[in-house]
Scaffold this active site. Structure first.
Site, PDB file in Angstrom:
ATOM      1  N   PHE A 140       0.867  -1.186   0.000  1.00  0.00           N
ATOM      2  CA  PHE A 140       0.000   0.000   0.000  1.00  0.00           C
ATOM      3  C   PHE A 140       0.894   1.223   0.000  1.00  0.00           C
ATOM      4  O   PHE A 140       1.638   1.473   0.949  1.00  0.00           O
ATOM      5  CB  PHE A 140      -0.946   0.059   1.218  1.00  0.00           C
ATOM      6  CG  PHE A 140      -1.901   1.212   1.081  1.00  0.00           C
ATOM      7  CD1 PHE A 140      -3.077   1.080   0.348  1.00  0.00           C
ATOM      8  CD2 PHE A 140      -1.606   2.454   1.622  1.00  0.00           C
ATOM      9  CE1 PHE A 140      -3.940   2.157   0.178  1.00  0.00           C
ATOM     10  CE2 PHE A 140      -2.461   3.534   1.457  1.00  0.00           C
ATOM     11  CZ  PHE A 140      -3.634   3.375   0.733  1.00  0.00           C
ATOM     12  N   ASP A 225       9.291   2.777   1.996  1.00  0.00           N
ATOM     13  CA  ASP A 225       8.147   3.624   2.315  1.00  0.00           C
ATOM     14  C   ASP A 225       7.890   3.505   3.813  1.00  0.00           C
ATOM     15  O   ASP A 225       7.398   2.480   4.295  1.00  0.00           O
ATOM     16  CB  ASP A 225       6.927   3.182   1.498  1.00  0.00           C
ATOM     17  CG  ASP A 225       5.713   4.083   1.747  1.00  0.00           C
ATOM     18  OD1 ASP A 225       5.725   4.847   2.727  1.00  0.00           O
ATOM     19  OD2 ASP A 225       4.754   4.001   0.959  1.00  0.00           O
ATOM     20  N   LYS A 254       2.526  11.327   7.350  1.00  0.00           N
ATOM     21  CA  LYS A 254       1.705  11.060   8.537  1.00  0.00           C
ATOM     22  C   LYS A 254       2.224  11.759   9.804  1.00  0.00           C
ATOM     23  O   LYS A 254       1.953  12.927  10.015  1.00  0.00           O
ATOM     24  CB  LYS A 254       1.543   9.556   8.746  1.00  0.00           C
ATOM     25  CG  LYS A 254       0.746   8.880   7.620  1.00  0.00           C
ATOM     26  CD  LYS A 254       0.382   7.472   8.004  1.00  0.00           C
ATOM     27  CE  LYS A 254      -0.153   6.662   6.835  1.00  0.00           C
ATOM     28  NZ  LYS A 254      -1.561   6.896   6.556  1.00  0.00           N
TER      29      LYS A 254
HETATM   30  N1  PLP Z   1       2.417   4.729   2.002  1.00  0.00           N
HETATM   31  C1  PLP Z   1       2.053   4.013   3.083  1.00  0.00           C
HETATM   32  C2  PLP Z   1       2.950   2.910   3.576  1.00  0.00           C
HETATM   33  C3  PLP Z   1       0.845   4.268   3.746  1.00  0.00           C
HETATM   34  O1  PLP Z   1       0.495   3.543   4.796  1.00  0.00           O
HETATM   35  C4  PLP Z   1       0.031   5.318   3.252  1.00  0.00           C
HETATM   36  C5  PLP Z   1      -1.252   5.625   3.909  1.00  0.00           C
HETATM   37  O2  PLP Z   1      -1.814   4.862   4.646  1.00  0.00           O
HETATM   38  C6  PLP Z   1       0.448   6.048   2.135  1.00  0.00           C
HETATM   39  C7  PLP Z   1       1.661   5.725   1.544  1.00  0.00           C
HETATM   40  C8  PLP Z   1      -0.395   7.154   1.573  1.00  0.00           C
HETATM   41  O3  PLP Z   1      -0.377   8.261   2.410  1.00  0.00           O
HETATM   42  P1  PLP Z   1      -1.507   9.396   2.286  1.00  0.00           P
HETATM   43  O4  PLP Z   1      -2.819   8.762   2.670  1.00  0.00           O
HETATM   44  O5  PLP Z   1      -1.064  10.480   3.231  1.00  0.00           O
HETATM   45  O6  PLP Z   1      -1.492   9.858   0.869  1.00  0.00           O
END
Ligand code: PLP
Length: 400
Positions: A140, A225, A254
């Site tokens: 994700f 990530d 976040k």
């Molecule tokens: N990458 C990871 C690992 C995430 O958990 C998330 C969101 O849950 C994102 C990217 C996307 O972040 P955003 O919702 O701030 O765009």
């Protein structure tokens, strides 16, 4: 307005791209949130780890208000006083040479993809339009078209094609598959050190270290990530530290704002981020002084309140308490730091509703998994308070 009125308004006028629990929150403080009727709940989701510092942390609140009175947005057409200080803080804290600030996590991932492709073209000499990025199944990384192009989740892609080419998927946790998937056109491997949305899936020990070595041998960038796993959640500042590795590129978001504002960033070496030229990439709000002041305060809270250390200390205690709950409904429990998955043998949603009635807010993921991710400021006693209620709901009660 009554609670039901808020829900009706939202259902009537908002797109239904979420399925929230029917609790309407009005106020938050630390680990606690309060609904429109004044009922108190322990937040065990922390906005998917954006609230590692707790709700409305006073230090971040003060930084927000102070900066909002002075200057909120310059755009990157002009310089501001906060951005260079955030760069310096990030450099001191993480050791990465450079940062590129954005807003949402997804934008940071998009930016990392662009950075990797640019590096592939300019440094590695990959022919134009041939760059490949390897990703993992069950990943994700967000919801934009480029990012869902390499999602393995059917619903995230259904009806949204055509998709972006240039991505290859390997099974999460399989370093041999990474080695086999790499070609001379591979510029990067993008991976969550622990897969959060997939249900806090922890890869086999050694996976990341092996991937780091494979990437190094093949001149491929390792991009972690850490948008959900980073900034203290797993008991270290970054989850990749559990394997003693150093990625080439890291995305954060976040908790970089402690929940006050969307702030994200790509961190990398000068060899990678130094390739961007004026005009290559940008964002009206990315790097604005309000976001930067908030991020600086949010980072300082993580350090001063030893949130990563707290997560390392309290996470195993929380996990051990959850493991003590005996129930035929529980398929398994796993976690790293204050990031715990309680996997059930049946759909988790009714359990989340029942927990809400008991005063605990959490959300199901992938049908039968309950993710427990409280603010890292949670105390020992608050964990026991939560465990008592989780035991009541998952351990014994007939929730149907
Ligand atoms: N990458 C990871 C690992 C995430 O958990 C998330 C969101 O849950 C994102 C990217 C996307 O972040 P955003 O919702 O701030 O765009």
């Amino acid at each position: 307005m009554l609670t039901t009125n808020y829900i009706e308004l939202e259902e009537e006028y908002g797109a239904h791209n979420y399925d929230p629990l029917d609790v309407v929150l009005e106020r938050g403080e630390g680990v606690w949130v309060y609904d429109t009727e004044g009922k108190r709940y322990l937040d065990c989701l922390s906005a998917y780890s954006a609230l590692n510092q707790g709700h409305c942390h006073p230090k971040i609140l003060n930084a927000t208000v102070e900066q909002a009175w002075k200057l909120t947005l310059t755009s990157r057409a002009f310089r501001n006083t906060q951005l260079p200080q955030l760069y310096e803080d990030l450099h001191r804290l993480t050791g990465f040479d450079m940062a590129l600030p954005m807003n949402s996590g997804t934008e940071a991932v998009e930016t990392a993809i662009k950075a990797a492709r640019k590096w592939g073209a300019v440094v590695k000499g990959i022919p134009e339009n041939h760059a490949e990025i390897i990703v993992c199944s069950n990943n994700f990384h967000g919801r934009t078209i480029a990012v869902v192009s390499f999602s393995s989740e059917e619903q995230y892609r259904q009806d949204f094609g055509p998709f972006m080419p240039g991505f290859k998927t390997i099974p999460f946790g399989d370093s041999a598959a990474l080695r086999a998937a790499i070609t001379t056109n591979t510029c990067a491997f993008l991976v969550e050190p622990i897969q959060g949305e997939a249900g806090i899936l922890i890869p086999p020990a050694g996976f990341l270290a092996e991937c780091a070595a494979i990437c190094r041998e093949n001149n491929v960038l390792l991009m972690c990530d850490e948008i959900q796993s980073g900034l203290g959640r797993t008991g270290k500042m970054f989850a990749f530290e559990h394997e003693g590795i150093r990625p080439d590129v890291v995305t954060i978001g976040k908790a970089l704002s402690g929940g006050f504002y969307p702030v994200s960033a790509v961190l990398a070496s000068r060899d990678v981020l130094g390739l961007f030229q004026p005009g290559d990439h940008g964002s009206t709000f990315g790097g604005n002084p309000l976001a930067c002041a908030i991020a600086r305060a949010a980072l300082s809270v993580i350090v001063e309140e030893r949130l990563a250390e707290r997560s390392a200390e309290l996470g195993p205690f929380f996990l051990a308490e959850i493991e003590k709950i005996k129930s035929p409904m529980i398929r398994g429990v796993r976690g790293r730091g204050l990031w715990i998955a309680l996997e059930l043998n049946e759909p988790a949603r009714p359990y989340c509703v029942a927990l809400m009635k008991e005063g605990i807010l959490c959300k199901e993921t992938h049908g039968n998994i309950i993710r427990l991710a409280p603010p890292l400021t949670i105390t020992h006693d608050e964990i026991l308070w939560a465990v008592e209620r989780i035991r009541r709901v998952v351990g014994t009660a007939d929730i149907r």
